[in-house]
Design an enzyme around this catalytic site. Structure first.
Site, short mmCIF file in Angstrom:
data_model
loop_
_atom_site.label_atom_id
_atom_site.label_comp_id
_atom_site.label_asym_id
_atom_site.label_seq_id
_atom_site.Cartn_x
_atom_site.Cartn_y
_atom_site.Cartn_z
CD GLU A 37 5.31 -7.22 2.44
OE1 GLU A 37 6.22 -6.30 1.97
OE2 GLU A 37 4.31 -7.20 2.20
CE LYS A 89 -0.96 -5.60 -2.58
NZ LYS A 89 -1.44 -4.73 -1.32
P1 PGA Z 1 -0.56 -6.60 2.35
O1 PGA Z 1 0.05 -5.34 2.17
O2 PGA Z 1 -0.41 -7.91 1.39
O3 PGA Z 1 -0.99 -6.95 3.93
O4 PGA Z 1 -2.19 -5.90 2.02
C1 PGA Z 1 0.86 -5.21 1.18
C2 PGA Z 1 0.58 -3.54 0.84
O5 PGA Z 1 -0.08 -3.07 1.34
O6 PGA Z 1 1.14 -3.27 -0.55
ZN ZN Z 2 0.16 -1.31 -0.54
#
Ligand code: PGA
Ligand code: ZN
Length: 405
Positions: free
Chosen positions: A193, A322
């Site tokens: 990221e 998400k």
């Molecule tokens: P991921 O990590 O998108 O790899 O699941 C982001 C998070 O854990 O917030």
């Molecule tokens: Zn997370």
């Protein structure tokens, strides 16, 4: 207005994972969205793609079943996707396809109606502050990096989103300077990221980010809060939290004591996934003993039923949202509604493997989020941050979150 055409294509995320892109056409208007993909995924998320990957997902998608559905009706689009898939977890068309069609339909519908996309979510819009990771470890970085997955910064005292974006960039740069001071051989490596991936212990990383945030906050004259995403399910094994970097392992009570200690010592206002994804009780224990945001990501996986279970016992006070964890904007809205009704703060989030799409900013505003978690630098992160600042400038009527921590 009704959906007149849906086109699907195989695509890739910023990490190079296969994914699906959808273009949804509504009369003379169209929108395209591509699904992101996580690395530290929760056990209870919908499957990203079926066996056979993006091609298999696209082949099993019958477009005719969604033509004629009202693009702006989140539930109607969701119902059509469930009917096309035929399972209860998008295991045939993949969560990626459900996500891409659902998001593109919302945006195409908004364009056709001539309204901002965030209004189509149907909740009270709120402008979140950016929350971004400046230093990383865990599954997003290599060995030698801290066990804690993300060290986060959020400039909640900024007057505008743009000022907040800039403040986080400054913290990110300051973190680099401090790493280089500590380790002159640091080669500038970054995780998935864009956060620095350095050879540091958890405590050294906490100390370093605390120092960086304090100096930028002082320079700019506004408040910047510090947080962590422990993503602790990813180092939980046989009833123990295994800190490989430190050579230690903790049971759940020792983990609670460790988390309470770092919250107090480093003034952490935001702590995500401090416990394993099944341990609702410990999220409730921690919530009782501190005043910070205690946030469930892998715990709730954007699933309102799991959140209802958590709300009953007071597990945490914040939720990561998400959309691709549940597949559709409709399911995510049910989740956000449940959270807001229970007084939880919504944090709408990117994935570690993401795309240059900027829709996340509109969704974050639409879901009445307090924070938008979307990194600090890198094209796929910046697109969302800049879009959020555009919305902030063009829609002054949408007020910025007032920090509760
Ligand atoms: P991921 O990590 O998108 O790899 O699941 C982001 C998070 O854990 O917030
Ligand atoms: Zn997370």
């Amino acid at each position: 207005m009704k959906i007149t055409e849906v086109k699907l294509r195989k695509s890739f995320t910023s990490r190079g994972d296969e994914t699906v892109e959808a273009t949804v056409v509504v009369g003379g208007f169209s929108a395209t969205a591509t699904a992101p993909a996580g690395a530290s995924t929760g056990k209870h998320e919908v499957v990203h793609l079926p066996q056979g990957g993006a091609n298999a997902a696209i082949e099993s998608f019958n477009t005719n079943q969604i033509i004629g559905v009202e693009a702006g009706d989140l539930k109607a689009v969701h119902d059509a996707l469930v009917a096309i898939d035929g399972s209860d977890s998008f295991s045939r068309i993949g969560g990626a396809t459900a996500f891409a069609v659902s998001v593109a339909a919302l945006f195409a519908g908004a364009k056709a109606d001539g309204v901002p996309a965030f209004t189509k979510v149907g909740l009270r819009p709120q402008m979140p502050f950016p929350l971004g990771n400046v230093l990383g470890g865990g599954k997003h970085a290599g060995p030698g990096a801290p066990d804690i997955q993300e060290f986060l910064s959020s400039p909640v005292g900024a007057k505008s989103v743009l000022d907040a974006v800039q403040a986080n960039i400054m913290v990110h740069r300051q973190v680099l300077r401090l790493i280089e001071k500590k380790d002159p051989s640091f080669a500038g490596g970054k995780g998935d990221e864009g956060a620095w991936a350095a050879n540091l212990s958890n405590r050294d990383a906490l100390e370093l980010v605390r120092t960086a945030i304090d100096s930028v906050s002082k320079e700019l004259g506004f408040r910047i809060i510090m947080g962590v995403d422990m993503a602790s399910s990813s180092f939980y094994s046989n009833g123990k939290y295994v800190y490989r970097r430190e050579g230690k392992s903790f049971d759940r009570n020792e983990q609670l004591a460790f988390v309470e200690d770092i919250i107090r010592k480093y003034d952490l206002k935001y702590v995500e996934d401090p416990f394993n994804e099944e341990d609702f009780e410990m999220f409730a224990e921690l919530r009782k003993s501190v005043s910070s945001l205690i946030v469930g990501d892998d715990l709730f996986v954007t699933n309102y039923r799991r959140l209802e279970k958590g709300v009953k016992i007071g597990a945490g006070n914040g939720v990561i949202l998400k959309v691709n964890q549940v597949g559709t904007v409709y399911m995510a809205r049910l989740f956000a509604e449940t959270a807001l009704k229970a007084g939880y703060t919504v944090i709408t989030s990117h994935r570690s493997g993401d795309t240059c799409d900027s829709y996340l900013a509109h969704l974050a505003v639409g879901f009445s989020s307090g924070l938008m978690k979307s990194g600090v630098i890198g094209g796929e992160r910046m697109s969302k941050l800049i879009e959020l600042s555009r919305i902030n400038e063009e829609h002054r009527e949408v007020s910025l979150w007032r920090s509760t921590v």
